[in-house]
Design a protein around this motif. Structure first.
Motif, PDB file in Angstrom:
ATOM      1  N   GLY A 170       0.852  -1.178   0.000  1.00  0.00           N
ATOM      2  CA  GLY A 170       0.000   0.000   0.000  1.00  0.00           C
ATOM      3  C   GLY A 170       0.889   1.229   0.000  1.00  0.00           C
ATOM      4  O   GLY A 170       1.995   1.208   0.561  1.00  0.00           O
ATOM      5  N   LEU A 171       0.433   2.304  -0.639  1.00  0.00           N
ATOM      6  CA  LEU A 171       1.303   3.466  -0.808  1.00  0.00           C
ATOM      7  C   LEU A 171       0.490   4.739  -0.697  1.00  0.00           C
ATOM      8  O   LEU A 171      -0.665   4.800  -1.142  1.00  0.00           O
ATOM      9  CB  LEU A 171       2.000   3.390  -2.169  1.00  0.00           C
ATOM     10  N   ALA A 172       1.119   5.773  -0.106  1.00  0.00           N
ATOM     11  CA  ALA A 172       0.545   7.125  -0.070  1.00  0.00           C
ATOM     12  C   ALA A 172       1.680   8.115  -0.321  1.00  0.00           C
ATOM     13  O   ALA A 172       2.728   8.030   0.330  1.00  0.00           O
ATOM     14  CB  ALA A 172      -0.137   7.400   1.264  1.00  0.00           C
ATOM     15  N   LEU A 173       1.479   9.024  -1.253  1.00  0.00           N
ATOM     16  CA  LEU A 173       2.501  10.002  -1.620  1.00  0.00           C
ATOM     17  C   LEU A 173       1.852  11.371  -1.694  1.00  0.00           C
ATOM     18  O   LEU A 173       0.878  11.565  -2.416  1.00  0.00           O
ATOM     19  CB  LEU A 173       3.121   9.641  -2.976  1.00  0.00           C
ATOM     20  N   ALA A 174       2.392  12.332  -0.934  1.00  0.00           N
ATOM     21  CA  ALA A 174       1.831  13.689  -0.890  1.00  0.00           C
ATOM     22  C   ALA A 174       2.957  14.699  -1.000  1.00  0.00           C
ATOM     23  O   ALA A 174       4.015  14.544  -0.371  1.00  0.00           O
ATOM     24  CB  ALA A 174       1.045  13.906   0.402  1.00  0.00           C
ATOM     25  N   SER A 175       2.750  15.731  -1.817  1.00  0.00           N
ATOM     26  CA  SER A 175       3.758  16.778  -1.940  1.00  0.00           C
ATOM     27  C   SER A 175       3.769  17.636  -0.693  1.00  0.00           C
ATOM     28  O   SER A 175       2.743  17.842  -0.041  1.00  0.00           O
ATOM     29  CB  SER A 175       3.473  17.646  -3.171  1.00  0.00           C
ATOM     30  N   LYS A 176       4.939  18.142  -0.347  1.00  0.00           N
ATOM     31  CA  LYS A 176       5.067  18.998   0.827  1.00  0.00           C
ATOM     32  C   LYS A 176       4.458  20.372   0.545  1.00  0.00           C
ATOM     33  O   LYS A 176       4.360  20.800  -0.615  1.00  0.00           O
ATOM     34  CB  LYS A 176       6.539  19.131   1.213  1.00  0.00           C
ATOM     35  N   PRO A 177       4.033  21.076   1.596  1.00  0.00           N
ATOM     36  CA  PRO A 177       3.366  22.374   1.385  1.00  0.00           C
ATOM     37  C   PRO A 177       4.190  23.364   0.579  1.00  0.00           C
ATOM     38  O   PRO A 177       3.641  24.154  -0.189  1.00  0.00           O
ATOM     39  CB  PRO A 177       3.119  22.869   2.818  1.00  0.00           C
ATOM     40  N   ASP A 178       5.533  23.333   0.751  1.00  0.00           N
ATOM     41  CA  ASP A 178       6.368  24.285   0.011  1.00  0.00           C
ATOM     42  C   ASP A 178       6.673  23.809  -1.404  1.00  0.00           C
ATOM     43  O   ASP A 178       7.354  24.508  -2.168  1.00  0.00           O
ATOM     44  CB  ASP A 178       7.671  24.549   0.766  1.00  0.00           C
ATOM     45  N   GLY A 179       6.180  22.621  -1.772  1.00  0.00           N
ATOM     46  CA  GLY A 179       6.401  22.094  -3.113  1.00  0.00           C
ATOM     47  C   GLY A 179       7.770  21.493  -3.314  1.00  0.00           C
ATOM     48  O   GLY A 179       8.086  21.008  -4.401  1.00  0.00           O
ATOM     49  N   LYS A 180       8.621  21.487  -2.295  1.00  0.00           N
ATOM     50  CA  LYS A 180       9.974  20.939  -2.404  1.00  0.00           C
ATOM     51  C   LYS A 180       9.993  19.552  -1.774  1.00  0.00           C
ATOM     52  O   LYS A 180      10.122  19.413  -0.559  1.00  0.00           O
ATOM     53  CB  LYS A 180      10.978  21.863  -1.722  1.00  0.00           C
ATOM     54  N   GLY A 181       9.842  18.545  -2.594  1.00  0.00           N
ATOM     55  CA  GLY A 181       9.863  17.189  -2.090  1.00  0.00           C
ATOM     56  C   GLY A 181       8.475  16.658  -1.831  1.00  0.00           C
ATOM     57  O   GLY A 181       7.460  17.326  -2.061  1.00  0.00           O
ATOM     58  N   ALA A 182       8.428  15.419  -1.357  1.00  0.00           N
ATOM     59  CA  ALA A 182       7.166  14.746  -1.093  1.00  0.00           C
ATOM     60  C   ALA A 182       7.324  13.809   0.092  1.00  0.00           C
ATOM     61  O   ALA A 182       8.429  13.358   0.414  1.00  0.00           O
ATOM     62  CB  ALA A 182       6.697  13.978  -2.326  1.00  0.00           C
ATOM     63  N   ASP A 183       6.226  13.542   0.771  1.00  0.00           N
ATOM     64  CA  ASP A 183       6.190  12.589   1.877  1.00  0.00           C
ATOM     65  C   ASP A 183       5.647  11.266   1.365  1.00  0.00           C
ATOM     66  O   ASP A 183       4.600  11.220   0.715  1.00  0.00           O
ATOM     67  CB  ASP A 183       5.308  13.115   3.012  1.00  0.00           C
ATOM     68  N   LEU A 184       6.355  10.187   1.679  1.00  0.00           N
ATOM     69  CA  LEU A 184       5.984   8.857   1.201  1.00  0.00           C
ATOM     70  C   LEU A 184       5.736   7.933   2.388  1.00  0.00           C
ATOM     71  O   LEU A 184       6.535   7.871   3.328  1.00  0.00           O
ATOM     72  CB  LEU A 184       7.100   8.270   0.335  1.00  0.00           C
ATOM     73  N   VAL A 185       4.621   7.226   2.339  1.00  0.00           N
ATOM     74  CA  VAL A 185       4.301   6.170   3.293  1.00  0.00           C
ATOM     75  C   VAL A 185       4.098   4.896   2.491  1.00  0.00           C
ATOM     76  O   VAL A 185       3.254   4.847   1.590  1.00  0.00           O
ATOM     77  CB  VAL A 185       3.038   6.495   4.113  1.00  0.00           C
ATOM     78  N   LEU A 186       4.897   3.860   2.797  1.00  0.00           N
ATOM     79  CA  LEU A 186       4.854   2.617   2.045  1.00  0.00           C
ATOM     80  C   LEU A 186       4.730   1.441   3.003  1.00  0.00           C
ATOM     81  O   LEU A 186       5.536   1.307   3.936  1.00  0.00           O
ATOM     82  CB  LEU A 186       6.115   2.460   1.187  1.00  0.00           C
ATOM     83  N   ASP A 187       3.724   0.632   2.788  1.00  0.00           N
ATOM     84  CA  ASP A 187       3.551  -0.616   3.525  1.00  0.00           C
ATOM     85  C   ASP A 187       3.819  -1.759   2.560  1.00  0.00           C
ATOM     86  O   ASP A 187       3.144  -1.880   1.522  1.00  0.00           O
ATOM     87  CB  ASP A 187       2.129  -0.730   4.083  1.00  0.00           C
TER      88      ASP A 187
END
Length: 391
Positions: free
Chosen positions: A354-371
């Motif tokens: 399972g995966l969730a990927l969200a861009s950071k508020p400043d648009g620099k990079g992204a947060d990834l959660v991977l199961d």
């Protein structure tokens, strides 16, 4: 130049014949509003009979230098007959047009021909950067027909090249402002590998891709917006099918995408990734080369902030007959990409993810959660699946 004013109900007449050595087209044509030049011609022809025969030996537009421009047209009672409108030496290519236009009703029937000697040269003239492999592409001959009026247009295009042929059709309404209708295209080639090498600049060694190429594309436009797309491409033994459409009745781009690829092997996946890298701006691959050597280039995550939500259903059919198809469902909503549940149960083991990927508020990079969970899967099989050396 000859001019005869209208009298006793007769129409004014204007005749122009000229031979010019050099002409800067930018002084006459505003390229940002080409429709205005067309409308101006119809306005004049609606009230004046014309006889125009003009030749210009050398022409230019901005930094572009071209060859001879020929304009030969006549009009009577608002019926414009274009005997010849041509421009030579467009980076070695040439274009011609002829047909008729009714200045009163706006009806037209036009035929156009474009003979491209070198596509890379023509692209550079247009400010585009051609891919290196296009230098191998031979001449292109394009013939097109268009008929309609101010409200509708029907289009037919035929293209011939050394290794492939293509045809296209279209039926549009409101084509001058917010086009609505359908467009279709078909491409056929006797062999896949040489054409992929020419267009992509990548040698093809995968035996799965030996054989003919056939591609079909259908596009629906709604109020100037892409509403639906359906495509099917056969590359030798590989088939790619795409269906993208709008799930709701409200105007907007497609928000439901179904993609099927197969049968696919590791070598085929590597080739497809290499072909998609330049147009999609991907990290140069193949991804198996990244292990221990992560590419240093910065990644853009702006696509996560797409203005419209979307759903993707991906099916991969493998060349290995012992493997079941891989089915993946993904959603992009409010800047968050999720793969809720992926389960792949094969003779080589079970993988759940399972995966969730969200861009950071400043648009620099992204947060990834991977199961990720694997059961009964060997490390050797995993590395071979992604094209890495198990050693």
């Amino acid at each position: 130049v000859a001019w005869r004013a209208g009298a006793d109900g007769s129409r004014p007449q204007l005749a122009v014949r000229a031979e010019v050595d050099r002409l800067a087209l930018g002084d006459l044509v505003e390229m940002r509003t080409p429709a205005a030049l067309y409308d101006r011609l119809l306005d004049v022809a609606a009230g004046t009979d014309l006889a125009i025969d003009i030749g210009v030996e050398r022409t230019s537009l901005g930094d572009g230098r071209f060859g001879r421009l020929a304009v030969d047209l006549a009009s009577q009672d608002g019926e414009v007959s274009v005997e010849r409108l041509s421009l030579a030496d467009i980076a070695g290519s040439a274009a011609t047009m002829d047909g008729r236009i009714n200045a009163t009703s706006g009806e037209f029937e036009l035929e156009m021909a474009v003979d491209v000697a070198s596509l890379p040269r023509l692209m550079r003239l247009m400010g585009l950067r051609p891919r290196p492999g296009l230098a191998l592409l031979g001449p292109l001959n394009v013939r097109s027909r268009i008929e309609g009026d101010r409200e509708r247009a029907e289009i037919g295009v035929d293209l011939e090249a050394d290794l492939f042929t293509a045809t296209g059709t279209g039926r549009l309404t409101d084509w001058g402002s917010t086009p609505q209708g359908s467009l279709t295209a078909k491409v056929d080639a006797a062999t896949t590998a040489p054409l992929v090498r020419q267009l992509g600049g990548i040698p093809v060694t995968d035996p799965l891709l030996e054989g003919p190429l056939a591609a079909a594309l259908a596009v629906d436009l709604d109020q100037g917006t892409l509403a639906a797309t359906a495509a099917e491409v056969s590359l030798g033994g590989l088939t790619v099918m795409l269906d993208a459409r709008r799930g709701s009745t409200e105007p907007g781009p497609p928000d439901r995408i179904d993609l099927h690829i197969g049968p696919i092997s590791g070598a085929t996946a590597d080739l497809l990734y290499r072909l998609a890298t330049p147009p999609l701006g991907l990290v140069p691959g193949p991804p198996s080369d990244w292990l221990g050597h992560w590419p240093p280039q910065a990644l853009s995550w702006d696509w996560l902030q797409a203005a419209h939500d979307a759903e993707l259903a991906l099916t991969l059919a493998f060349a290995d007959p012992t493997l079941p198809p891989l089915e993946l469902a993904a959603q992009l909503r409010d800047g968050l990409l999720t793969v809720p549940a992926l389960r792949f149960d094969s003779p080589h083991g079970l993988v759940e993810a399972g995966l969730a990927l969200a861009s950071k508020p400043d648009g620099k990079g992204a947060d990834l959660v991977l199961d990720l969970a694997a059961e009964g899967v060997s490390t050797t099989i995993l590395l071979e699946a992604i094209g890495a050396d198990p050693g």
